[in-house]
Design a protein around this motif. Structure first.
Motif, PDB file in Angstrom:
ATOM      1  N   GLY A 219       0.827  -1.196   0.000  1.00 24.73           N
ATOM      2  CA  GLY A 219       0.000   0.000   0.000  1.00 24.73           C
ATOM      3  C   GLY A 219       0.861   1.246   0.000  1.00 24.73           C
ATOM      4  N   SER A 220       0.264   2.382   0.396  1.00 28.82           N
ATOM      5  CA  SER A 220       0.999   3.645   0.345  1.00 28.82           C
ATOM      6  C   SER A 220       0.341   4.682   1.240  1.00 28.82           C
ATOM      7  CB  SER A 220       1.037   4.165  -1.092  1.00 28.82           C
ATOM      8  OG  SER A 220       1.621   5.452  -1.157  1.00 28.82           O
ATOM      9  N   TYR A 221       1.144   5.542   1.848  1.00 25.55           N
ATOM     10  CA  TYR A 221       0.614   6.716   2.537  1.00 25.55           C
ATOM     11  C   TYR A 221       0.643   7.936   1.617  1.00 25.55           C
ATOM     12  CZ  TYR A 221       5.432   8.374   3.097  1.00 25.55           C
ATOM     13  OH  TYR A 221       6.722   8.807   2.858  1.00 25.55           O
ATOM     14  N   VAL A 222       1.247   7.782   0.444  1.00 21.76           N
ATOM     15  CA  VAL A 222       1.506   8.923  -0.442  1.00 21.76           C
ATOM     16  C   VAL A 222       0.278   9.302  -1.266  1.00 21.76           C
ATOM     17  CG1 VAL A 222       2.953   9.756  -2.330  1.00 21.76           C
ATOM     18  CG2 VAL A 222       3.948   8.306  -0.556  1.00 21.76           C
ATOM     19  N   HIS A 223      -0.439   8.307  -1.799  1.00 16.82           N
ATOM     20  CA  HIS A 223      -1.568   8.567  -2.689  1.00 16.82           C
ATOM     21  C   HIS A 223      -2.835   7.957  -2.099  1.00 16.82           C
ATOM     22  CE1 HIS A 223       1.205  10.026  -5.698  1.00 16.82           C
ATOM     23  NE2 HIS A 223       1.876   8.897  -5.645  1.00 16.82           N
ATOM     24  N   TRP A 224      -3.907   8.726  -2.103  1.00 20.29           N
ATOM     25  CA  TRP A 224      -5.155   8.267  -1.470  1.00 20.29           C
ATOM     26  C   TRP A 224      -5.671   6.973  -2.078  1.00 20.29           C
ATOM     27  CZ3 TRP A 224      -9.567   7.533  -4.284  1.00 20.29           C
ATOM     28  CH2 TRP A 224      -9.623   8.118  -5.565  1.00 20.29           C
ATOM     29  N   ASP A 225      -5.518   6.806  -3.386  1.00 16.38           N
ATOM     30  CA  ASP A 225      -6.109   5.649  -4.045  1.00 16.38           C
ATOM     31  C   ASP A 225      -5.232   4.406  -3.945  1.00 16.38           C
ATOM     32  OD1 ASP A 225      -4.228   6.890  -5.678  1.00 16.38           O
ATOM     33  OD2 ASP A 225      -5.223   6.288  -7.536  1.00 16.38           O
ATOM     34  N   ARG A 226      -4.057   4.517  -3.319  1.00 18.14           N
ATOM     35  CA  ARG A 226      -3.204   3.356  -3.139  1.00 18.14           C
ATOM     36  C   ARG A 226      -3.135   2.905  -1.678  1.00 18.14           C
ATOM     37  NH1 ARG A 226       1.806   5.119  -7.166  1.00 18.14           N
ATOM     38  NH2 ARG A 226       0.556   5.159  -9.084  1.00 18.14           N
ATOM     39  N   LYS A 227      -3.912   3.542  -0.819  1.00 17.25           N
ATOM     40  CA  LYS A 227      -3.953   3.137   0.585  1.00 17.25           C
ATOM     41  C   LYS A 227      -4.536   1.731   0.688  1.00 17.25           C
ATOM     42  CE  LYS A 227      -4.266   7.780   2.577  1.00 17.25           C
ATOM     43  NZ  LYS A 227      -3.158   7.705   3.548  1.00 17.25           N
ATOM     44  N   LEU A 228      -3.833   0.856   1.383  1.00 16.44           N
ATOM     45  CA  LEU A 228      -4.226  -0.544   1.408  1.00 16.44           C
ATOM     46  C   LEU A 228      -5.573  -0.751   2.086  1.00 16.44           C
ATOM     47  CD1 LEU A 228      -3.381  -3.437   0.675  1.00 16.44           C
ATOM     48  CD2 LEU A 228      -2.299  -3.594   2.923  1.00 16.44           C
ATOM     49  N   ASP A 229      -5.821  -0.036   3.185  1.00 17.40           N
ATOM     50  CA  ASP A 229      -7.107  -0.219   3.864  1.00 17.40           C
ATOM     51  C   ASP A 229      -8.269   0.227   2.985  1.00 17.40           C
ATOM     52  OD1 ASP A 229      -6.136   2.364   4.114  1.00 17.40           O
ATOM     53  OD2 ASP A 229      -6.462   2.502   6.273  1.00 17.40           O
ATOM     54  N   ALA A 230      -8.075   1.312   2.234  1.00 19.38           N
ATOM     55  CA  ALA A 230      -9.123   1.781   1.335  1.00 19.38           C
ATOM     56  C   ALA A 230      -9.394   0.763   0.235  1.00 19.38           C
ATOM     57  CB  ALA A 230      -8.730   3.127   0.726  1.00 19.38           C
ATOM     58  N   ARG A 231      -8.336   0.175  -0.283  1.00 20.70           N
ATOM     59  CA  ARG A 231      -8.498  -0.806  -1.364  1.00 20.70           C
ATOM     60  C   ARG A 231      -9.178  -2.076  -0.866  1.00 20.70           C
ATOM     61  NH1 ARG A 231      -2.632  -0.762  -4.189  1.00 20.70           N
ATOM     62  NH2 ARG A 231      -3.509  -2.626  -5.151  1.00 20.70           N
ATOM     63  N   LEU A 232      -8.802  -2.518   0.327  1.00 26.39           N
ATOM     64  CA  LEU A 232      -9.436  -3.716   0.884  1.00 26.39           C
ATOM     65  C   LEU A 232     -10.892  -3.452   1.215  1.00 26.39           C
ATOM     66  CD1 LEU A 232      -6.505  -4.881   3.165  1.00 26.39           C
ATOM     67  CD2 LEU A 232      -7.345  -6.066   1.132  1.00 26.39           C
TER      68      LEU A 232
END
Length: 382
Positions: A225-238
């Motif tokens: 995941g990533s803290y840099v881009h909102w759409d790559r945040k792992l919790d958001a994707r899951l």
């Protein structure tokens, strides 16, 4: 890596196409079929499960038990198709009586209005949870990659209707998986008799039940995941992956909503450095901080609403006459929470595999393993 599914509930077949999967991963038809069979189990399932015995046909992307790096195409035939060949024919044939009584809580009405359909069957066939068989197949492929790096995933039911299953110490995930597989409700505990009575009572009343399942992923490396881009945040994707499952109305990570009632001193996981490793003695964050995996087990929960099809239906409106009518009835389950947990396990597996490839990407398993091992060595030096 991504996947697409196609097919209708009573159409000829379901299809899954996976693009971007690396070469050299061991994959067999049997391991996909096992996942498909697990999805069809569970107390409270309807008559459709007695008809369908899902098995996959691997059409492309695999040779001699190993992936090739080319798109993987999977086909799951609908055994009930011969009974629906006229009704669901792609040819220009005389249609049957259209369905015009949408079910409250289903995609029926909104889908018909959106696409301009006068027959709700054009909506319900694709909106059906039958589509999740194609996603379970995709998840089985993703698990083959994750297993190569000792990443394990298990989903189980923690609540059914008003009955809560007391939290259990998972211990060894393989042993817990055996207990879950042996339970008709996919639970860890001894509530089966109480749950049987609950489901039977709902069935007698023509009603349905929802519930909550939990998904745990162990041995996930730090930094997916990533803290840099909102759409790559792992919790958001899951969360998106779980919310995409039919009937899911809520998702939480770690202690989720319970954290909102705590002080900060009670909510966060303190850090320690022991024997050359960073450690936490609690996991309230559920293995994700700042949109990234932190090395602890990832813990997710999803809440499934009761199934919209009721054998004592709610009131609806006929789309032609605009008069009040009882909602339509389609063949359905009383409770599908155990099955939904299997789907949850699959979509989480695919999302983790996708994030894993973004972090350690390569065209072959060998290349990915080299990148992964170099990263692990680098972590030890930090």
């Amino acid at each position: 890596m991504r996947y697409l599914t196609a097919g209708e509930s009573h159409g000829r077949a379901l299809v899954t196409i996976i693009e971007g999967f690396p070469a050299g991963v061991n994959l067999t038809k049997e391991e996909i079929d096992r996942e498909l069979a697990t999805r069809q189990q569970g107390y409270g399932r309807g008559g459709r499960m007695r008809i369908e015995k899902d098995q996959v046909q691997i059409l492309s992307g695999v040779r001699h038990g190993k992936t090739l790096g080319s798109p993987i195409a999977l086909l799951i035939e609908n055994r009930d198709w011969p009974n629906w060949a006229q009704e669901m024919s792609p040819e220009d044939v005389t249609p049957s009586t259209p369905i015009t009584r949408p079910r409250p809580g289903h995609a029926d009405l909104a889908g018909a209005l959106k696409y301009g359909h006068g027959d709700v069957r054009n909506v319900l066939e694709r909106a059906s949870a039958r589509e999740t068989a194609a996603r379970v197949a995709a998840g089985a492929v993703a698990k083959a990659l994750l297993r190569s790096f000792q990443i394990e995933i298990l989903a189980y039911v923690v609540a059914l209707g008003p009955i809560q299953i007391p939290p259990q110490d998972l211990g060894d995930l393989s042993a817990a998986a055996q207990k879950v597989a042996a339970s008709p409700f996919r639970i860890l505990g001894d509530k089966e008799e109480e749950l049987v009575r609950l489901v039977n009572d709902a069935k007698e009343r023509g009603d349905s039940l929802g519930g909550v399942f939990e998904v745990v992923a162990c041995n996930v490396p730090v930094g997916l995941g990533s803290y840099v881009h909102w759409d790559r945040k792992l919790d958001a994707r899951l969360a998106r992956a779980l919310m995409s499952i039919q009937g899911i109305k809520g998702v939480e990570v770690g202690e989720g909503f319970a954290l909102a009632a705590k002080f900060g001193s009670q909510a966060h996981d303190e850090l320690y450095y022991v024997e050359g490793q960073y450690q936490r003695r609690t996991n309230r964050a559920g293995g994700i901080e700042g949109g990234m995996s932190n090395g602890e087990p990832i813990v997710l929960r999803a809440a499934m609403k009761p199934i919209p099809t009721l054998y004592k239906p709610l009131w609806s409106v006929d789309m032609v006459t605009k008069e009040p009518v009882a909602a339509g009835i389609e063949r359905s389950d009383v409770c599908a929470v155990p099955a939904a947990s299997v789907v949850g396990e699959a979509v989480v597996a695919f999302e983790l595999a996708q994030a894993f490839l973004e972090k350690f990407g390569g065209d072959s398993l060998e290349e990915i393993r080299t990148n992964y091992e170099n990263y692990q060595k680098a972590l030890q030096a930090r």
